[in-house]
Motif scaffolding. Structure first.
Motif, PDB file in Angstrom:
ATOM      1  N   GLU A   1       0.852  -1.172   0.000  1.00 16.44           N
ATOM      2  CA  GLU A   1       0.000   0.000   0.000  1.00 16.44           C
ATOM      3  C   GLU A   1       0.892   1.228   0.000  1.00 16.44           C
ATOM      4  OE1 GLU A   1      -2.140   0.279   3.681  1.00 16.44           O
ATOM      5  OE2 GLU A   1      -0.567  -0.816   4.738  1.00 16.44           O
ATOM      6  N   MET A   2       0.278   2.391  -0.206  1.00 11.90           N
ATOM      7  CA  MET A   2       1.044   3.623  -0.150  1.00 11.90           C
ATOM      8  C   MET A   2       1.346   3.933   1.315  1.00 11.90           C
ATOM      9  SD  MET A   2       1.440   4.212  -3.279  1.00 11.90           S
ATOM     10  CE  MET A   2       2.319   5.745  -3.082  1.00 11.90           C
ATOM     11  N   VAL A   3       2.629   4.041   1.622  1.00 13.15           N
ATOM     12  CA  VAL A   3       3.076   4.176   3.016  1.00 13.15           C
ATOM     13  C   VAL A   3       3.805   5.500   3.182  1.00 13.15           C
ATOM     14  CG1 VAL A   3       4.520   3.185   4.826  1.00 13.15           C
ATOM     15  CG2 VAL A   3       3.265   1.685   3.269  1.00 13.15           C
ATOM     16  N   ASP A   4       3.521   6.189   4.309  1.00 12.48           N
ATOM     17  CA  ASP A   4       4.207   7.431   4.667  1.00 12.48           C
ATOM     18  C   ASP A   4       5.402   7.080   5.546  1.00 12.48           C
ATOM     19  OD1 ASP A   4       5.075   9.889   5.432  1.00 12.48           O
ATOM     20  OD2 ASP A   4       3.130  10.615   6.160  1.00 12.48           O
TER      21      ASP A   4
ATOM     22  N   ILE B   1       5.969   6.013   9.824  1.00 12.90           N
ATOM     23  CA  ILE B   1       6.628   4.815  10.338  1.00 12.90           C
ATOM     24  C   ILE B   1       7.772   5.204  11.259  1.00 12.90           C
ATOM     25  CG2 ILE B   1       8.040   2.835   9.681  1.00 12.90           C
ATOM     26  CD1 ILE B   1       6.319   2.484   7.252  1.00 12.90           C
ATOM     27  N   VAL B   2       8.524   6.243  10.909  1.00 12.74           N
ATOM     28  CA  VAL B   2       9.632   6.696  11.767  1.00 12.74           C
ATOM     29  C   VAL B   2       9.095   7.143  13.123  1.00 12.74           C
ATOM     30  CG1 VAL B   2      11.416   8.457  12.040  1.00 12.74           C
ATOM     31  CG2 VAL B   2      11.137   7.273   9.842  1.00 12.74           C
ATOM     32  N   ARG B   3       7.971   7.869  13.125  1.00 12.10           N
ATOM     33  CA  ARG B   3       7.380   8.311  14.389  1.00 12.10           C
ATOM     34  C   ARG B   3       6.939   7.115  15.223  1.00 12.10           C
ATOM     35  NH1 ARG B   3       5.302  12.578  11.050  1.00 12.10           N
ATOM     36  NH2 ARG B   3       3.397  11.382  10.635  1.00 12.10           N
TER      37      ARG B   3
ATOM     38  N   ASP C   1       8.816  17.252   2.126  1.00  8.93           N
ATOM     39  CA  ASP C   1       8.083  16.850   0.925  1.00  8.93           C
ATOM     40  C   ASP C   1       8.451  15.437   0.468  1.00  8.93           C
ATOM     41  OD1 ASP C   1      10.651  17.432   0.256  1.00  8.93           O
ATOM     42  OD2 ASP C   1      10.145  18.495  -1.616  1.00  8.93           O
ATOM     43  N   MET C   2       8.931  14.609   1.425  1.00  9.84           N
ATOM     44  CA  MET C   2       9.325  13.242   1.075  1.00  9.84           C
ATOM     45  C   MET C   2       8.096  12.475   0.570  1.00  9.84           C
ATOM     46  SD  MET C   2      11.380  10.445   3.357  1.00  9.84           S
ATOM     47  CE  MET C   2      10.121  10.400   4.620  1.00  9.84           C
TER      48      MET C   2
END
Length: 642
Positions: free
Chosen positions: A491-494, A498-500, A524-525
């Motif tokens: 899926e489209m992942v931010d 995930i880092v947070r 803007d990653m």
């Protein structure tokens, strides 16, 4: 006395007539005033008439001259008479039966009152002519035949590029074609031996000089091909043949021929080169060619490589067909023979794909032979090839062994995979289980209070449920990662989210070891298409490794990102810990390789597998001051399959 003289005159006349008849020479007398012509008996016979058959006059004689020769004959006679020279002519006559003959007529040059000469009148002009006529038809035919033969010989030599020569005590003769072959001018005559040798190619000159010397000393002939260099520099090949001439045991000289064989010799040289190339190609490929009649056992062609394939030396000469069959392995002979017999009787092609031959030294080779039936030939007539397939057969055997080894290795890999999966599961669910135990202990403490702190106990229980579900997700995702045919759940992942999450999950560990987490992610990653749980495992493994490297000294954990060419996103996780191992740094991503006393060696191996499965790569670099940084790439594609 007069009677005796008359008798002698008659005898002399008879002898003259007989001599004329034998020599086919007649005489005639022409009275220029009366145009009366008197012929001898032989002259009548020459003109196809019986002796004294009819009186002759100039008109009758003129009518018997061939029409094509008539005008030129009499014009020439008149001109000669005016010039005062003896008329002499060669012309054709037409006999009454239509036969054409050629005659030669001569009139004496000098005029006198003696019989046989022309008689003159008082003014000195002749009024009678006397001459001879000879039938030269056969001689002319012979001359024409000789000219024709000479023409045919000359033309034949020209067409065949062959000249003739003769050498004897009377001189040295060369035909016109021979001069052309050597590029010489016939006007200069035949060359001397020294001049001839100068025409021979320098590399052949000594051999030719020895041949000529032996020919002259031993009076023997020769037949050889040599190279010549014409005066214009052109190189030609000639075949010279000489034979001695001996008549009644006496040596008379030599005759011979020389033929220009340049084209044939060049073709022969080209054919020899082609044969050499073919023989070399057959030797390199171990393929021999042959042509034979299996029914009559007649051998038409056997290449050298065919001899070698059956263990024979081609230099030892030809062998009967049976010798080749004798080399076939006893266990294969019946199959080969049956196949050949069937092909012969059905007049079809055949392909014996494999049979063995035995060499005298005990070596066994595998051969294949293919035969093509010559439909225009006799029964059993075949042409074909035989090839050595020993190496291919051995390669097939080796491939079979390799296939078996690969099957065994695949089985071992499956066993190892089970071990890797077990180790991976143990490594990845250790943290969620440890977190669940911590939350369970907290829950028990909150319940043990008086009164129980139900709210905090409920929160701890919720964390237990969350960690348990996460452990189950890890197990399920790892199983799908190692199981073939299972499609990834992407899926489209931010990445920032995930880092947070990983930062919050590992906060207690970082606080306990005095480690600060610093994020340098681009605002803007872009999002990436990935399996969320597997991507969480990548960040957790790399962040835990960084914490492990700084647990004794504390430090700073930095997470950064940047865009790279070709639509790639690079994520870096750096630390200020002990850094990379000095030896075998490239092995840190291998399964079961670890630098930690209690490590499983699976964290970085799993990380590499997940990243590569997403179309990226992972690597590590040493920091300039302290610690190490691990980098991995992910392709940036909005939507669609990776």
């Amino acid at each position: 006395m007069l009677a005796e003289l008359s008798r002698e005159l008659q005898e002399s006349k008879a002898r003259l007539e007989e001599a004329q008849r034998v020599a086919h020479v007649g005489h005639w007398e022409w009275d220029l005033e009366t145009n009366v012509v008197v012929w001898s008996d032989e002259t009548y016979r020459i003109f196809g008439l019986s002796p004294q058959e009819r009186p002759m006059d100039l008109a009758t004689v003129r009518a018997m001259v061939h029409p094509e020769d008539r005008e030129s004959l009499y014009r020439g006679v008149d001109e000669d008479l005016v010039a005062g020279v003896r008329p002499e002519a060669e012309f054709r006559i037409v006999r009454p039966n239509g036969e054409v003959r050629t005659v030669h007529s001569v009139t004496p040059k000098r005029w006198s009152s003696m019989p046989g000469d022309a008689k003159k009148d008082e003014s000195g002009r002749p009024y009678k002519l006397f001459g001879t006529v000879q039938d030269i038809t056969e001689r002319k035919r012979t001359e024409e035949a000789l000219k024709q033969s000479q023409f045919y010989l000359s033309e034949g030599q020209r067409l065949a590029h062959m000249g003739s020569w003769a050498f004897n005590d009377s001189g040295h003769y060369w035909s016109d074609e021979l001069y052309k072959i050597y590029g010489l001018d016939p006007q200069n005559g035949a060359p001397t031996v020294e001049q001839y040798l100068a025409l021979i190619h320098p590399q052949d000159r000594a051999s030719m000089a020895e041949t000529i010397k032996r020919m002259q000393e031993e009076r023997c002939g020769f037949d050889q091909i040599e190279r010549i260099v014409r005066p214009d520099g052109q190189l030609r090949y000639v075949r010279a043949v000489a034979v001695p001439v001996v008549e009644q045991g006496v040596f008379k000289g030599f005759i011979g021929t020389t033929m220009d064989v340049t084209e044939q010799e060049l073709l022969t040289l080209e054919l020899r080169r082609e044969q050499a190339y073919l023989a070399e190609a057959q030797s390199l490929t171990h393929i021999g060619s042959w042509a034979t009649n299996f029914h009559t056992k007649q051998v038409f062609h056997l290449s050298d490589e065919t001899f070698r394939l059956h263990g024979f030396d081609p230099r030892n000469g030809p062998l009967p067909l049976e010798r080749f069959f004798d080399t076939i392995h006893p266990e294969d002979r019946s199959v080969v023979t049956a196949t050949l017999e069937h092909a012969i009787h059905t007049r079809t092609d055949y392909d014996i794909r494999e049979f063995r031959v035995c060499y005298p030294d005990g070596t066994v080779r595998f051969l294949r032979t293919i035969g093509h039936h010559n439909r225009s030939g006799e029964m059993g007539e075949y042409i074909g090839i035989t090839m050595d397939i020993t190496e291919r057969k051995q390669a097939e055997q080796e491939r079979e062994k390799l296939r078996q080894l690969e099957a065994d290795l695949a089985h071992i890999n499956r066993v190892n995979m089970m071990g890797e999966l077990a180790a991976a599961l143990a490594h990845e669910i250790r943290q969620p289980i440890a977190a669940s135990i911590t939350s369970a202990n907290a829950c028990l403490r909150w319940l043990a209070r008086d009164p129980p702190d139900l709210e905090r106990a409920r929160a701890a229980a919720a964390r237990i449920e969350q960690d348990g579900n996460r452990a189950a997700d890890v197990i399920n995702r790892l199983r799908s990662f190692y199981k073939k045919g299972t499609p990834p759940e992407r899926e489209m992942v931010d990445i920032k989210e995930i880092v947070r999450e990983m930062t919050a999950l590992l906060r207690k560990e970082t606080v306990r070891h005095s480690i600060k987490i610093h994020s340098e992610l681009d605002e803007d990653m872009p999002n990436v298409l990935a399996d969320r749980v597997q991507l969480q495992q990548v960040f957790m493994n790399l962040m835990l490794n960084a914490i492990e490297a700084m647990k004794d000294t504390g430090g700073k954990l930095t997470i950064s990102s940047r865009r790279a060419p070709e639509s790639q996103l690079i994520v870096s996780i750096g630390d200020t810990g002990v850094g990379l191992p000095a030896a075998n740094a490239e092995r840190i991503f291998e399964a079961f390789h670890t630098t930690k006393p209690q490590g499983t060696g699976m964290g970085l191996a799993i990380t590499r597998s997940i990243v590569e499965a997403h179309g990226g790569r992972v690597w590590a670099t040493a920091n300039q001051e302290a610690g190490a940084t691990f980098h991995f790439t992910l392709p940036v594609q909005a939507g669609g399959e990776l």
